[in-house]
Design a protein around this motif. Structure first.
Motif, PDB file in Angstrom:
ATOM      1  N   VAL A  51       0.867  -1.098   0.159  1.00 47.24           N
ATOM      2  CA  VAL A  51      -0.023  -0.135   0.133  1.00 47.24           C
ATOM      3  C   VAL A  51       0.897   1.280  -0.041  1.00 47.24           C
ATOM      4  CG1 VAL A  51      -1.726   1.177   1.400  1.00 47.24           C
ATOM      5  CG2 VAL A  51      -2.027  -1.161   1.017  1.00 47.24           C
ATOM      6  N   ALA A  52       1.973   1.253   0.942  1.00 51.93           N
ATOM      7  CA  ALA A  52       2.966   2.593   0.717  1.00 51.93           C
ATOM      8  C   ALA A  52       3.235   2.904  -0.844  1.00 51.93           C
ATOM      9  CB  ALA A  52       4.113   2.047   1.400  1.00 51.93           C
ATOM     10  N   PHE A  53       3.456   1.898  -1.614  1.00 52.53           N
ATOM     11  CA  PHE A  53       3.788   2.194  -2.779  1.00 52.53           C
ATOM     12  C   PHE A  53       2.656   3.355  -3.476  1.00 52.53           C
ATOM     13  CE2 PHE A  53       3.253   1.687  -7.541  1.00 52.53           C
ATOM     14  CZ  PHE A  53       4.560   1.360  -7.860  1.00 52.53           C
ATOM     15  N   TRP A  54       1.624   3.072  -3.311  1.00 54.93           N
ATOM     16  CA  TRP A  54       0.511   3.991  -3.886  1.00 54.93           C
ATOM     17  C   TRP A  54       0.461   5.292  -3.014  1.00 54.93           C
ATOM     18  CZ3 TRP A  54      -0.287   2.172  -8.369  1.00 54.93           C
ATOM     19  CH2 TRP A  54      -0.286   0.770  -8.527  1.00 54.93           C
ATOM     20  N   PHE A  55       0.673   5.218  -1.918  1.00 52.42           N
ATOM     21  CA  PHE A  55       0.875   6.587  -1.017  1.00 52.42           C
ATOM     22  C   PHE A  55       2.012   7.134  -1.534  1.00 52.42           C
ATOM     23  CE2 PHE A  55      -2.011   4.464   1.990  1.00 52.42           C
ATOM     24  CZ  PHE A  55      -3.075   5.482   1.790  1.00 52.42           C
TER      25      PHE A  55
END
Length: 105
Positions: A51-55
């Motif tokens: 999810v951090a990739f998308w943030f």
């Protein structure tokens, strides 16, 4: 050789301002998404997109879009704006799937 040095001096010294700093911060955030993805994939021993990739994608994308708007670059503006739609949509899918998974438990 002098022309190259003059060019580099112009780009990295004379034109260096707060907008360039913003651009570098944005590019740093955008690059971090690859670092996060790489580390997660190495740990899992398979391709993983956390999810951090998308943030990081959204953070870097928004700042790069602001930078592109300031620079008035239509190609850069279109690319960043379209990318933001994809990043937000992926976070939406993640949120929906998490809600469904928690409702099923």
């Amino acid at each position: 050789m002098t022309d190259l040095l003059d060019y580099l001096h112009d780009v990295f010294v004379i034109r260096f301002d707060a907008w360039v700093v913003l651009g570098f911060i944005a590019q740093g955030l955008f690059t971090m998404r690859f670092v996060v993805q790489w580390i997660a994939s190495e740990r899992a021993r398979k391709s993983v997109i956390p999810v951090a990739f998308w943030f990081f994608s959204i953070g870097g994308g928004v700042l790069l879009l602001i930078y592109a708007l300031y620079r008035r670059d239509p190609v850069f503006i279109a690319g960043q704006a379209l990318g933001l739609v994809v990043y937000v949509r992926n976070l939406y899918f993640i949120a929906i799937n998490r809600r469904r998974a928690s409702a099923g438990n």
